[in-house]
Design an enzyme around this catalytic site. Structure first.
Site, PDB file in Angstrom:
ATOM      1  N   TYR A 221       0.845  -1.198   0.000  1.00 16.10           N
ATOM      2  CA  TYR A 221       0.000   0.000   0.000  1.00 16.10           C
ATOM      3  C   TYR A 221       0.887   1.258   0.000  1.00 16.10           C
ATOM      4  O   TYR A 221       1.794   1.397   0.837  1.00 16.10           O
ATOM      5  CB  TYR A 221      -0.945  -0.002   1.220  1.00 16.10           C
ATOM      6  CG  TYR A 221      -1.722   1.284   1.303  1.00 16.10           C
ATOM      7  CD1 TYR A 221      -2.728   1.564   0.369  1.00 16.10           C
ATOM      8  CD2 TYR A 221      -1.419   2.257   2.253  1.00 16.10           C
ATOM      9  CE1 TYR A 221      -3.409   2.773   0.398  1.00 16.10           C
ATOM     10  CE2 TYR A 221      -2.100   3.463   2.287  1.00 16.10           C
ATOM     11  CZ  TYR A 221      -3.086   3.711   1.351  1.00 16.10           C
ATOM     12  OH  TYR A 221      -3.751   4.918   1.365  1.00 16.10           O
ATOM     13  N   GLY A 223       0.833   4.271   0.965  1.00 20.03           N
ATOM     14  CA  GLY A 223       1.048   5.066   2.175  1.00 20.03           C
ATOM     15  C   GLY A 223       2.080   4.439   3.109  1.00 20.03           C
ATOM     16  O   GLY A 223       2.631   5.104   3.979  1.00 20.03           O
ATOM     17  N   HIS A 249       1.378  18.424   6.759  1.00 21.71           N
ATOM     18  CA  HIS A 249       0.423  17.617   5.985  1.00 21.71           C
ATOM     19  C   HIS A 249      -0.625  18.601   5.447  1.00 21.71           C
ATOM     20  O   HIS A 249      -1.729  18.695   5.989  1.00 21.71           O
ATOM     21  CB  HIS A 249      -0.201  16.587   6.940  1.00 21.71           C
ATOM     22  CG  HIS A 249      -1.022  15.541   6.263  1.00 21.71           C
ATOM     23  ND1 HIS A 249      -2.041  14.881   6.905  1.00 21.71           N
ATOM     24  CD2 HIS A 249      -0.988  15.023   5.008  1.00 21.71           C
ATOM     25  CE1 HIS A 249      -2.589  13.993   6.083  1.00 21.71           C
ATOM     26  NE2 HIS A 249      -1.974  14.067   4.933  1.00 21.71           N
ATOM     27  N   CYS A 273     -10.718  13.955   4.329  1.00 16.49           N
ATOM     28  CA  CYS A 273     -11.593  14.987   4.890  1.00 16.49           C
ATOM     29  C   CYS A 273     -11.676  16.224   3.997  1.00 16.49           C
ATOM     30  O   CYS A 273     -11.943  17.326   4.483  1.00 16.49           O
ATOM     31  CB  CYS A 273     -11.114  15.389   6.282  1.00 16.49           C
ATOM     32  SG  CYS A 273     -11.198  14.042   7.453  1.00 16.49           S
ATOM     33  N   ALA A 387      -9.835   3.333  -2.198  1.00 13.05           N
ATOM     34  CA  ALA A 387      -9.251   3.181  -3.544  1.00 13.05           C
ATOM     35  C   ALA A 387      -8.610   4.514  -3.951  1.00 13.05           C
ATOM     36  O   ALA A 387      -9.023   5.581  -3.476  1.00 13.05           O
ATOM     37  CB  ALA A 387     -10.332   2.787  -4.533  1.00 13.05           C
ATOM     38  N   ARG A 388      -7.614   4.448  -4.816  1.00 10.34           N
ATOM     39  CA  ARG A 388      -6.831   5.661  -5.111  1.00 10.34           C
ATOM     40  C   ARG A 388      -6.552   5.817  -6.602  1.00 10.34           C
ATOM     41  O   ARG A 388      -6.610   4.855  -7.363  1.00 10.34           O
ATOM     42  CB  ARG A 388      -5.465   5.558  -4.387  1.00 10.34           C
ATOM     43  CG  ARG A 388      -5.542   5.435  -2.880  1.00 10.34           C
ATOM     44  CD  ARG A 388      -5.742   6.762  -2.246  1.00 10.34           C
ATOM     45  NE  ARG A 388      -5.807   6.712  -0.800  1.00 10.34           N
ATOM     46  CZ  ARG A 388      -5.324   7.661  -0.007  1.00 10.34           C
ATOM     47  NH1 ARG A 388      -4.736   8.723  -0.503  1.00 10.34           N
ATOM     48  NH2 ARG A 388      -5.455   7.574   1.295  1.00 10.34           N
TER      49      ARG A 388
END
Ligand code: OXD
Ligand code: MN
Length: 624
Positions: A221, A223, A249, A273, A387-388
């Site tokens: 993943y 990240g 961030h 967000c 999902a990205r």
């Protein structure tokens, strides 16, 4: 040194050896040789950023099954393992030397133990694989912000993603001074079955801040694996602490004001967000959607995008609400989709894409069909909530022309926002810098989302939207923010926004598109071109100003009733929030600055006084 050269000579073909040696940096040679000795790759590929080399990486990601082509020839899809769908906060740990203290919000293990564990887990992991060595630069090239980074990985998907997301750095490494500080990343996906990491129980990300090195293992993943993203952020926060700047961030965007004026804002929102969608709002321009470095240059706060691409969540992205992203994802712009569903026509599908839901396809669980359940009997959605898509920024029609400016852009405002159902108004400005740092940045809370493993929808302390990545004691990090502008005449204004306010029935009381208006209002505030109402928690807009901004930018009738409902001061919720925040700091942040408690007490006293006078719920017209 000879030993290093002999490892490199033995393991690299002539062409790769020459490419590596063209970088005249002995620390680079040593890092590569050490990684070879540890991971024992079958072959080593050094990428020199030529078209041939970067194309080789993309082709190999497909040939090895880490990515698959999609109907659009510029697109591929990648799947992470079923249990490897988000950042693993628990297994991401700092390696802390004996005697050092990081504080209880940071996951940590003893450094000697952690280094040994990393070595054990990485040992021999590339025996039947090829190792890729890549060079990048965080931030624009040849700038006070630049940080060079080396990535070693056995995942061509990781190496390909980084190509879209970061500034290529091979040439920079060839000419930079030998002693330039470098970030070092070593990743292995570990054992693979059908090209997917299977040893997820031994997944780990270990951050050795003493040597600026991050080890990532048994995970794919992004990240957890793309060293230059959240792994380098943790190292950058420590570097920033030492050097007096901020690594955040945050998105970075230009809000376009009247007569074409551009005012730059950074914005810190927890993952999932609204950070990317804010930076992409129509009528403005984007510099970056996730990571910003802020420095003081010539008496101004200036910022850059650390990256040059987007690793964005693809859920609820529709043609109507997100036309720019939609267009890019339907263009010739290269894109990697991950953990979406792929139909039999090789089209990617994501949740809430505005189309009728698919009945079957391939997804992160393998062959998927409607009604498929997991081993606990839970229905598996057709695409993952996290999902990205991975794209470069270059194809975006709203890309700001300052992306690569080595001096960065002057920051007019800083925005904090989280998933808050009941307390903050949609937009407000802090009373001053310290008030913003403490009551907005340091007091940020947000409901958890699918971007990290674990349950979603739980309200959590999320200071500065950066808690997951802070690598120094939290109190010290806050003090750095307080001190940052002491020598700046007019620091950026600080704002808080809330897109997630709900009514008693749980319905959102603002619309997704309203953020355009909040941005335009903040832009006017930076230039002191619009008045505001002072409340105990900050300055809020006047109804008439919002009404005309709604009309101008959204062609929408904004009623006074909507305004009053959205902007009323919810006193008990604010008091309860102060209670929670104070408790967290008292119990878990021993080095919290005294000023934090003072500012929170002042805010509490003002709220109690107003409650005494005007009650629990106070509409703005009473405050004006
Ligand atoms: C991201 C995250 O992917 O913060 O940006 O999880
Ligand atoms: Mn992020």
């Amino acid at each position: 040194m000879n030993e290093i050269m002999s490892v490199l000579e033995q393991s690299l073909t002539d062409a790769n050896f020459r490419k590596l040696l063209a970088i005249p940096n002995r620390r680079v040679h040593k890092f590569v040789a050490d990684a070879i000795r540890l991971c024992k790759p079958m072959k080593v590929f050094v990428c020199n950023d030529s078209r041939e080399d970067t194309e080789y990486i993309r082709r190999t990601a497909i040939a090895r099954g880490e990515e698959a082509p999609l109907a659009n020839p510029y697109h591929t899809v990648h799947f992470d393992g079923y249990f490897d769908q988000a950042r693993d906060k628990e297994r991401t740990v700092y390696l802390v030397p004996k005697g050092e203290v990081l504080g209880e919000h940071l996951s940590q293990i003893d450094r000697d133990y952690g280094l040994q564990l990393a070595r054990d887990r990485l040992s021999g992991t590339m025996e039947n694989k090829k190792m890729v060595v890549r060079f990048f630069v965080l931030g624009p090239l040849d700038s006070p912000f630049s940080i060079p980074a080396v990535q070693i990985t056995d995942s061509f998907y990781v190496a390909h993603s980084e190509d879209l997301l970061y500034r290529r750095g091979y040439d920079y490494f060839r000419r930079m001074p030998e002693d330039h500080e470098i970030f070092w990343m070593l990743h292995s996906s570990g054992k693979l079955i059908h090209s997917v990491s299977t040893d997820w129980k031994k997944r780990g990300v270990m951050i050795d801040y003493k040597t600026n090195t991050v080890y990532s293992m048994n995970t794919q993943y992004a990240g957890n694996t793309i060293g230059l993203k959240k792994l380098a952020l943790r190292l950058a926060i420590r570097k920033a602490d030492k050097e007096g700047w901020l690594a955040e961030h945050m998105f970075l965007m230009a809000v376009h004001g009247p007569t074409g004026r551009k005012t730059y804002f950074t914005g810190a929102f927890p993952s999932g967000c609204g950070k990317t969608s804010t930076s992409m709002t129509r009528g403005n321009s984007i510099v970056g959607d996730d990571l910003a470095y802020l420095r003081k240059i010539d008496g101004k706060v200036r910022a850059v995008n650390v990256e040059r691409g987007i690793f964005g969540i693809i859920r609820s992205v529709t043609e109507k609400d997100d036309p720019i992203i939609w267009d890019v994802l339907h263009s010739k712009q290269p894109a990697i989709f991950s953990n979406v569903l792929v139909t039999e026509d090789a089209e990617p599908r994501w949740l809430d894409d505005g189309l009728p839901p698919p009945k079957a396809g391939i997804n992160f669980s393998g062959e998927w069909f409607e009604g498929k359940v997991d081993r606990n009997g839970e229905v598996i959605p057709y695409a993952h909530k996290n999902a990205r898509y991975t794209i470069g920024l270059d194809g975006l029609s709203n890309l700001d022309d300052a992306l690569d400016d080595p001096r960065g852009v002057e920051v007019g405002g800083i925005i904090y926002g989280g998933r808050d159902r009941d307390t903050w108004v949609p937009v407000q400005q802090s009373l001053n810098w310290e008030h913003g740092v403490i009551t907005m940045g340091a007091s940020l809370e947000s409901e958890t989302t699918a971007a990290t493993l674990g349950p979603s929808g739980v309200r959590k302390f999320q200071p500065f939207s950066n808690l997951d990545f802070i690598s120094i004691p939290l109190g010290r990090y806050i003090q750095n923010h307080l001190d940052f502008v002491v020598d700046i005449d007019s620091p950026p204004l600080i704002f808080a926004v809330n897109y997630f306010l709900r009514d008693k029935e749980g319905n959102f009381i603002t619309d997704k598109s309203d953020k355009r208006v909040w941005l335009k209002w903040m832009e006017l505030r930076v230039h002191d071109e619009v008045d505001a109402i002072a409340t105990p928690t900050g300055h809020i807009p006047h109804y008439e100003d919002l009404k005309s901004l709604f009309e101008k930018h959204l062609d929408k009738e904004y009623s006074e009733a909507e305004y009053e409902e959205q902007f009323k001061l919810r006193v008990p919720d604010h008091l309860a929030k102060i209670e929670r925040i104070e408790k967290v700091y008292r119990e878990t942040v021993p080095d919290a600055p005294e000023l934090l408690y003072r500012i929170l007490s002042e805010q509490r006293a003002k709220l109690e006084a107003i409650k005494h006078r005007l009650g629990d719920c106070i509409v703005p017209s009473v405050l004006a």
